[in-house]
Design a protein around this motif. Sequence first.
Motif, PDB file in Angstrom:
ATOM      1  N   THR A 317      55.309  32.148  85.608  1.00 20.69           N
ATOM      2  CA  THR A 317      55.957  31.314  86.617  1.00 20.69           C
ATOM      3  C   THR A 317      57.251  31.942  87.105  1.00 20.69           C
ATOM      4  N   GLU A 318      57.985  32.584  86.199  1.00 19.94           N
ATOM      5  CA  GLU A 318      59.233  33.244  86.587  1.00 19.94           C
ATOM      6  C   GLU A 318      58.960  34.353  87.608  1.00 19.94           C
ATOM      7  N   LEU A 319      57.879  35.091  87.428  1.00 18.43           N
ATOM      8  CA  LEU A 319      57.500  36.119  88.397  1.00 18.43           C
ATOM      9  C   LEU A 319      57.168  35.488  89.747  1.00 18.43           C
ATOM     10  N   ALA A 320      56.425  34.377  89.719  1.00 21.61           N
ATOM     11  CA  ALA A 320      56.065  33.680  90.959  1.00 21.61           C
ATOM     12  C   ALA A 320      57.321  33.206  91.696  1.00 21.61           C
ATOM     13  N   LEU A 321      58.278  32.658  90.949  1.00 20.50           N
ATOM     14  CA  LEU A 321      59.510  32.174  91.577  1.00 20.50           C
ATOM     15  C   LEU A 321      60.304  33.306  92.218  1.00 20.50           C
ATOM     16  N   SER A 322      60.262  34.482  91.609  1.00 16.28           N
ATOM     17  CA  SER A 322      60.950  35.631  92.209  1.00 16.28           C
ATOM     18  C   SER A 322      60.254  36.080  93.486  1.00 16.28           C
ATOM     19  N   LEU A 323      58.934  36.109  93.470  1.00 18.85           N
ATOM     20  CA  LEU A 323      58.185  36.510  94.665  1.00 18.85           C
ATOM     21  C   LEU A 323      58.387  35.516  95.807  1.00 18.85           C
ATOM     22  N   PHE A 324      58.752  34.276  95.464  1.00 18.59           N
ATOM     23  CA  PHE A 324      58.981  33.258  96.489  1.00 18.59           C
ATOM     24  C   PHE A 324      60.464  33.097  96.816  1.00 18.59           C
ATOM     25  N   GLY A 325      61.307  33.935  96.267  1.00 20.56           N
ATOM     26  CA  GLY A 325      62.719  33.904  96.621  1.00 20.56           C
ATOM     27  C   GLY A 325      63.535  32.837  95.938  1.00 20.56           C
ATOM     28  N   MET A 326      62.955  32.109  94.975  1.00 22.72           N
ATOM     29  CA  MET A 326      63.700  31.049  94.296  1.00 22.72           C
ATOM     30  C   MET A 326      64.532  31.582  93.134  1.00 22.72           C
ATOM     31  N   ALA A 327      64.143  32.745  92.624  1.00 31.09           N
ATOM     32  CA  ALA A 327      64.884  33.380  91.525  1.00 31.09           C
ATOM     33  C   ALA A 327      64.866  34.877  91.786  1.00 31.09           C
ATOM     34  N   PRO A 328      65.756  35.365  92.657  1.00 30.61           N
ATOM     35  CA  PRO A 328      65.725  36.777  93.074  1.00 30.61           C
ATOM     36  C   PRO A 328      65.764  37.737  91.888  1.00 30.61           C
ATOM     37  N   PRO A 329      64.973  38.810  91.934  1.00 29.03           N
ATOM     38  CA  PRO A 329      64.962  39.778  90.836  1.00 29.03           C
ATOM     39  C   PRO A 329      66.244  40.587  90.787  1.00 29.03           C
ATOM     40  N   ASP A 330      66.485  41.188  89.622  1.00 30.88           N
ATOM     41  CA  ASP A 330      67.659  42.050  89.456  1.00 30.88           C
ATOM     42  C   ASP A 330      67.395  43.466  89.951  1.00 30.88           C
ATOM     43  N   ALA A 331      66.132  43.876  89.918  1.00 28.94           N
ATOM     44  CA  ALA A 331      65.791  45.233  90.336  1.00 28.94           C
ATOM     45  C   ALA A 331      64.334  45.267  90.759  1.00 28.94           C
ATOM     46  N   GLY A 332      63.961  46.335  91.475  1.00 30.81           N
ATOM     47  CA  GLY A 332      62.587  46.509  91.906  1.00 30.81           C
ATOM     48  C   GLY A 332      62.405  46.209  93.377  1.00 30.81           C
ATOM     49  N   THR A 333      61.190  46.481  93.879  1.00 31.75           N
ATOM     50  CA  THR A 333      60.905  46.273  95.299  1.00 31.75           C
ATOM     51  C   THR A 333      59.641  45.452  95.474  1.00 31.75           C
ATOM     52  N   VAL A 334      59.623  44.696  96.555  1.00 32.73           N
ATOM     53  CA  VAL A 334      58.446  43.928  96.957  1.00 32.73           C
ATOM     54  C   VAL A 334      58.133  44.305  98.398  1.00 32.73           C
ATOM     55  N   THR A 335      56.931  44.807  98.626  1.00 31.31           N
ATOM     56  CA  THR A 335      56.511  45.219  99.968  1.00 31.31           C
ATOM     57  C   THR A 335      55.301  44.398 100.378  1.00 31.31           C
ATOM     58  N   LEU A 336      55.348  43.817 101.561  1.00 26.57           N
ATOM     59  CA  LEU A 336      54.236  43.031 102.087  1.00 26.57           C
ATOM     60  C   LEU A 336      53.826  43.613 103.423  1.00 26.57           C
ATOM     61  N   ASP A 337      52.579  44.039 103.477  1.00 29.16           N
ATOM     62  CA  ASP A 337      52.038  44.613 104.713  1.00 29.16           C
ATOM     63  C   ASP A 337      52.887  45.786 105.208  1.00 29.16           C
ATOM     64  N   GLY A 338      53.379  46.610 104.262  1.00 29.35           N
ATOM     65  CA  GLY A 338      54.130  47.802 104.608  1.00 29.35           C
ATOM     66  C   GLY A 338      55.606  47.589 104.847  1.00 29.35           C
ATOM     67  N   ARG A 339      56.069  46.327 104.754  1.00 30.32           N
ATOM     68  CA  ARG A 339      57.485  46.038 105.025  1.00 30.32           C
ATOM     69  C   ARG A 339      58.177  45.612 103.738  1.00 30.32           C
ATOM     70  N   THR A 340      59.252  46.293 103.375  1.00 30.71           N
ATOM     71  CA  THR A 340      60.010  45.943 102.177  1.00 30.71           C
ATOM     72  C   THR A 340      60.813  44.669 102.430  1.00 30.71           C
ATOM     73  N   LEU A 341      60.689  43.731 101.491  1.00 36.00           N
ATOM     74  CA  LEU A 341      61.283  42.409 101.686  1.00 36.00           C
ATOM     75  C   LEU A 341      62.563  42.254 100.868  1.00 36.00           C
ATOM     76  N   ASP A 342      63.470  41.430 101.387  1.00 35.94           N
ATOM     77  CA  ASP A 342      64.669  41.033 100.673  1.00 35.94           C
ATOM     78  C   ASP A 342      64.535  39.535 100.389  1.00 35.94           C
ATOM     79  N   LEU A 343      63.941  39.229  99.251  1.00 37.91           N
ATOM     80  CA  LEU A 343      63.575  37.839  98.943  1.00 37.91           C
ATOM     81  C   LEU A 343      64.723  37.133  98.232  1.00 37.91           C
TER      82      LEU A 343
END
Length: 518
Positions: A317-343
């Motif tokens: 669940t903690e991972l899901a919350l980070s992917l949804f921007g509710m608990a931003p990660p401390d490090a790493g990248t998330v790319t959706l459809d080729g675009r790097t996101l700032d969640l």
Amino acid sequence: MSERADPAPLAAAPADPDAGVPFVRLRGVTMRFGGATALHALDWDVRPGEVHCLMGENGSGKSTTIKVLSGINQPDAGAVIEIDGQRIARLTPALSKSLGIQVIYQDLALFPNLSVAENIAFDQAVGAGLAAWGRRIRPAAQRETARRALQRLGVDLPLDTAVGTLPIASRQLVAIARGIAAQARLLFMDEPTASLTRSEVDALLDVVRRLKADGIAVVFVSHKLDEVIEIAERVTVLRDGHKLGTWPAHELDDRKLGTLMTGLEIAQQVRARDLSPRPPLLQVRGLHRAGEFAAIDLDIRPGEVVGLVGLLGAGRTELALSLFGMAPPDAGTVTLDGRTLDLRSPQAAIDAGIAYVSEDRLSIGLNMRQSVQDNLVLAVLPRLSGLLGWLPPARRAALAADWRERLRIKIPALDAPVQTLSGGNAQRVVLAKWLATEPRLLILDAPTVGVDVGNKQGIYEIVHTLAERGVAVLMISDEVPEVYFNCDRVLHMRGGRLCGSFVPGRDDEARIQEAVYA
């Protein structure tokens, strides 16, 4: 796949002639509400110290049966209610409790601002207060009442801690202890495992076995078929207010129970597809959040359904919350459809095309007191509103009506409060709310918790339809069969890290179960 079952009746097992006098016996109980009949001449009994399961889809009559025995609803003339061998002419809530019947509802009905001891001893405090108006109940007496009740359950909880600060599994133990302190001889437990992890379920079943050994009857009202068979001695199935029969639990399996409850032959088959040739839609690299998860590398392709399983504390669940921007990660990248996101916020995730259906629909997914229509349009208001932030009522109603039709949400009216809906229909409202945002990635956290068999199948069909349209789906679940039969890949998470990957069909279900519960 669902096919109409063979209409031939399934014979219930005969009653055990040596079972003794039932603690509760109902005969010819009919309950009508206006022109609708909720129960049709119900004959049913529960034996002392028995673990009995009452099963059926939403609307089958389970809740009505509980309300009749707890004195809330008065059945039609001619009904016979016997408790502990005594025929009851008119059962009231106070009389029902005095005879030893206690109901633990799904919302537990606890006082979050009161302590564990105060909640457990609440009925005694009320009784003493009525007997001696104005006399203060001594905290020491409350603590002793609570301590004895918890001791009977074989559990230990901090007596002075506010109940609202406890996890759901501990709150459930408080509710059970409150029933024990009130001298319960029969406990109804309504969907007791709906919000629990597998390890918490195992602990609860141990408590139920302890109650049984203490001579207390327990009636489970549940949709989780595997747990029912594991704990119950007998199973009674209701459908549309009719009792189909009562069977020894060992004579039933998931398939037979599902058929009895729905009238449909529900066939489980592996749906996994090899989508590896498709380029990833979602790419997660080195995602880390201190104390919750680390080194997460994850790819999900368009139209792919990926399951995520693991024990309590695994970090799902903690991972899901980070992917949804509710608990931003401390490090790493998330790319959706080729675009790097700032969640950094849920709105940023929504704008990027990510939707999240929370495991806790009661407090996060929905506003239970607002109407279905208001809930359905909530996530899209920023996009659909005009310059002044106002969405015309006609447009709002049209959007809500469209999603009600698409997801086959059964509601009396769009302005009905969500709290009046069944679990399955409430979950469809949550799905509609987020599907209205037209997501590219849909994260489902325990999507079928508290949902009956028929509605589960409906939700799975919605997921598969979305996948066929190219939506990527991440399905988090505590139930290995759920992801095994509905996902293209299954990932295992333990201690905040992804530690295994499985393909249904190529890897068997037992192998995944062994990995998760090792």
